[in-house]
Motif scaffolding. Structure first.
Motif, short mmCIF file in Angstrom:
data_model
loop_
_atom_site.label_atom_id
_atom_site.label_comp_id
_atom_site.label_asym_id
_atom_site.label_seq_id
_atom_site.Cartn_x
_atom_site.Cartn_y
_atom_site.Cartn_z
N PHE A 171 0.87 -1.03 0.30
CA PHE A 171 0.05 0.11 0.05
C PHE A 171 0.92 1.31 -0.14
O PHE A 171 1.72 1.47 0.89
N ASN A 172 0.79 2.04 -0.74
CA ASN A 172 1.35 3.43 -0.94
C ASN A 172 0.42 4.35 -0.52
O ASN A 172 -0.51 4.66 -1.33
N VAL A 173 0.62 4.75 0.81
CA VAL A 173 -0.28 5.84 1.60
C VAL A 173 -0.30 7.08 0.85
O VAL A 173 -1.32 7.75 0.92
N CYS A 174 0.75 7.45 0.41
CA CYS A 174 0.75 8.82 -0.28
C CYS A 174 0.11 9.13 -1.58
O CYS A 174 -0.42 10.14 -1.58
N LEU A 175 0.00 8.25 -2.32
CA LEU A 175 -0.91 8.43 -3.62
C LEU A 175 -2.25 8.59 -3.35
O LEU A 175 -2.69 9.16 -3.81
N PRO A 176 -3.15 7.69 -2.99
CA PRO A 176 -2.54 6.20 -2.24
C PRO A 176 -2.94 5.29 -3.27
O PRO A 176 -3.82 5.53 -4.19
N GLN A 177 -2.08 4.20 -3.24
CA GLN A 177 -2.54 3.25 -4.06
C GLN A 177 -2.21 1.79 -3.59
O GLN A 177 -1.45 1.67 -2.85
N LEU A 178 -2.99 0.82 -4.17
CA LEU A 178 -2.91 -0.56 -3.63
C LEU A 178 -2.17 -1.40 -4.97
O LEU A 178 -2.53 -1.15 -6.00
N PHE A 179 -1.30 -2.21 -4.26
CA PHE A 179 -0.49 -3.09 -5.50
C PHE A 179 -0.85 -4.34 -4.64
O PHE A 179 -0.67 -4.80 -3.59
N GLU A 180 -0.93 -5.20 -5.69
CA GLU A 180 -0.93 -6.73 -5.34
C GLU A 180 0.21 -7.34 -5.52
O GLU A 180 0.97 -6.96 -6.22
N ILE A 181 0.58 -8.39 -4.66
CA ILE A 181 1.80 -8.84 -4.60
C ILE A 181 1.81 -10.45 -4.98
O ILE A 181 0.81 -11.03 -4.43
N LYS A 182 2.43 -10.78 -5.97
CA LYS A 182 2.20 -12.36 -6.49
C LYS A 182 3.76 -12.92 -6.38
O LYS A 182 4.55 -12.22 -6.93
N VAL A 183 4.04 -14.23 -6.38
CA VAL A 183 5.05 -14.67 -6.30
C VAL A 183 5.15 -15.70 -7.20
O VAL A 183 4.11 -16.46 -7.38
N PHE A 184 6.25 -15.75 -7.85
CA PHE A 184 6.61 -16.66 -8.73
C PHE A 184 7.63 -17.66 -8.24
O PHE A 184 8.60 -17.32 -7.78
N LYS A 185 7.27 -19.11 -8.11
CA LYS A 185 7.89 -20.03 -7.70
C LYS A 185 7.99 -21.38 -8.40
O LYS A 185 7.07 -21.96 -8.63
N GLU A 186 9.24 -21.68 -8.66
CA GLU A 186 9.56 -22.64 -9.54
C GLU A 186 10.41 -23.75 -8.47
O GLU A 186 11.18 -23.48 -8.08
N LYS A 187 9.88 -25.04 -8.67
CA LYS A 187 10.62 -25.98 -7.62
C LYS A 187 12.24 -26.03 -8.00
O LYS A 187 12.52 -25.97 -9.04
N ASN A 188 12.70 -26.26 -6.98
CA ASN A 188 14.26 -26.44 -7.12
C ASN A 188 15.27 -25.37 -7.76
O ASN A 188 15.76 -25.50 -8.90
N HIS A 189 14.62 -24.13 -7.25
CA HIS A 189 15.67 -22.82 -7.58
C HIS A 189 16.03 -22.15 -6.69
O HIS A 189 15.52 -22.28 -5.31
N SER A 190 17.17 -21.34 -6.98
CA SER A 190 17.62 -20.58 -5.78
C SER A 190 18.47 -19.41 -6.61
O SER A 190 18.62 -19.51 -7.84
#
Lengths: 171, 325
Positions: free
Chosen positions: B69-88
């Motif tokens: 959340f950007n309180v200044c603007l304000p604006q909402l952002f969604e967070i998504k995670v890309f995860k692939e097995k066996n990665h670093s």
């Protein structure tokens, strides 16, 4: 603790220090096709990076006795990459009045921000960008990851998300 | 949280690899108007910056999810995670397990408001918004009330009444379906421009035609778009939307809906378990089905693995503390 509505609320807040986003050092990133079960410093520049060779079809390196093939993946336009790190000893680290001095010299800002000050709550946490990147090296086991690499698909997510979340016109 | 990951000697803080919009909307905190600053001072003296990760409801599952959340603007952002097995990751001179890639993308807050409007509609009456957007589980939801142009947004999904210059709102399913139809249409357009292979039956057609890409039909696009939008609305509404759009009965191969069927809001624990099962199942399907596009695989992955890994933001401290003792 002291406040009535705050506790549950603030427990669920991780503040991102805005000044850290301004120009953190660009760094090299490698996405490896294997699990390494630690998070810690590693002499990447001593053993891994110098061993990278430009082969006939992309980059080549050997890691843990396995042959890796790699290629550069550029962060899509409109996006920028950051590495964010939670501040250690986060619970006691400083409070930031972001109203001050964001326009000023960046060095100065960091000095303003970094000195730890006591917090009124002990569960606020902070995260900041420690580095930035505009590309990374994607490695595949034995073969070049290529255009079908899953992560390449994931990189199209922001443009799709934009379509999903753009406001629709009113009637 | 990956247990034991943090406790090696010389272990350092978890590093999160993020992709964020490279736009002023993300950075320009100096533009913070007085109103936002006032808000900061008034509403919460505890806030330390304009940008923060908060836990809000996932409007599809009803469970918690991390947003920025950007309180200044304000604006909402969604967070998504890309995860692939066996990665670093190798991040400069360090190694980071998991190989996660986080995305922060602007989110239409109306999906979240809609969650609360539908919930409040059980009362069956017009209510002021601040009475609607209340949540014991996710008290940060009050941040949503600070977003700009809420009145304009709410017109898409509510009937409103004005009494003594105060607005009262009531969920309108009819208007909401119209709004969602527009959302599906604009998502479809983006799928086409991005050339995303949406063929729901790609697998089977591939056997016969040998040319899966050209088999994408209008119906596949609309089903896929419906699936994407369904990730932001409750299951019941998703079904209603499906009928409203006169979609065929969702086949099992539609990429998104299957996970939703097991997510019953009144059985969070079990739903969660099923959720994970589906994750692994999906992963296997994805691996076998080489005919799926990278985007499909990745999106399926992005959508489903997100919440779990993202929780490490909030879970970490607790875990660490226990670990240290």
């Amino acid at each position: 603790m002291e406040s009535s509505d705050g506790e549950a609320v603030d427990k669920r807040r991780v503040h991102l220090r805005p000044v850290t986003l301004r120009d953190p050092a660009p760094i090299l990133l490698h996405l490896l096709p294997c699990e390494v079960l630690v998070n810690r410093p590693a002499p990447v520049g001593l053993f891994f990076t110098p061993a990278i060779r430009q082969g006939p079809d992309g980059l080549e390196v050997s890691f843990r006795g396995r042959s890796l093939r790699g290629e550069e993946v550029v962060v899509p336009p409109g996006l920028v990459g950051y590495v964010m790190t939670e501040e250690k000893g986060e619970v006691l680290l400083g409070k930031q009045d972001f109203s001050e001095g964001l326009e000023d010299d960046e060095q100065e800002e960091r000095e303003l921000v970094e000195p730890p000050e006591a917090l009124e709550r002990d569960f606020d946490r902070f995260i900041g960008a420690t580095a930035s990147f505009s590309s990374f090296t994607l490695w595949g086991l034995e073969t070049i990851p290529g255009p079908d690499a899953k992560v390449r698909g994931a990189l199209t997510w922001p443009s799709l998300a934009a379509a999903i979340h753009t406001q629709v016109p009113e009637d | 949280m990956a247990a034991g990951v943090d406790c090696g000697e010389g272990a350092s803080a978890r590093q999160h690899v993020f992709l964020v919009p490279d736009t002023a909307c993300f950075y320009r905190l100096t533009d913070c108007g007085n109103s936002a600053l006032e808000y900061l001072k008034d509403a919460s003296k505890k806030m330390k910056s304009g940008l923060m990760f908060v836990k809000l409801v996932n409007p599809c599952s009803g469970e918690g999810a991390i947003y920025l959340f950007n309180v200044c603007l304000p604006q909402l952002f969604e967070i998504k995670v890309f995860k692939e097995k066996n990665h670093s990751w190798f991040i400069n001179e360090s190694v980071q397990s998991g190989g996660l890639l986080h995305f922060a993308t602007p989110m239409d807050p109306l999906f979240l408001l809609l969650h609360y409007l539908i919930k409040a509609d059980r009362e069956g009456k017009f209510q002021p918004l601040e009475q609607v957007v209340m949540d014991d589980m996710f008290p940060n939801c009050i941040l949503l009330l600070k977003l700009p142009e809420l009145e304009k947004l709410l017109r898409h999904v509510t009937e409103e009444k004005e009494i003594d210059k105060k607005k009262y709102y009531k969920y309108s399913k009819e208007k909401t379906l119209k709004w969602l139809e527009k959302k599906v249409n604009q998502t479809m357009a983006a799928l086409k421009t991005n050339n995303i292979n949406v063929g729901a039956r790609v697998q089977s057609t591939a056997f016969f035609s040998g040319d899966p890409v050209s088999s994408d039909k209008e119906e596949d696009y609309i089903c896929y778009a419906h699936g994407l939008i369904s990730d932001y609305i409750p299951k019941e509404l998703s079904d209603d939307l499906s009928k409203y759009l006169k979609l065929p009965e969702p086949p099992a191969s539609v990429p998104n809906p299957p996970s939703k069927k097991v997510k019953l809001s009144d059985e969070p624990v079990e739903a969660k378990e099923d959720y994970t099962k589906f994750n692994t199942k999906d992963l296997k399907t994805v691996k076998k089905n080489s005919k799926m596009t990278a985007a499909q695989k990745a999106l399926a992955k992005v959508d489903k693995s997100g919440m779990k890994s993202i929780d490490s933001f909030f879970g970490a401290k607790h875990v660490k503390k226990i670990g240290k003792i």
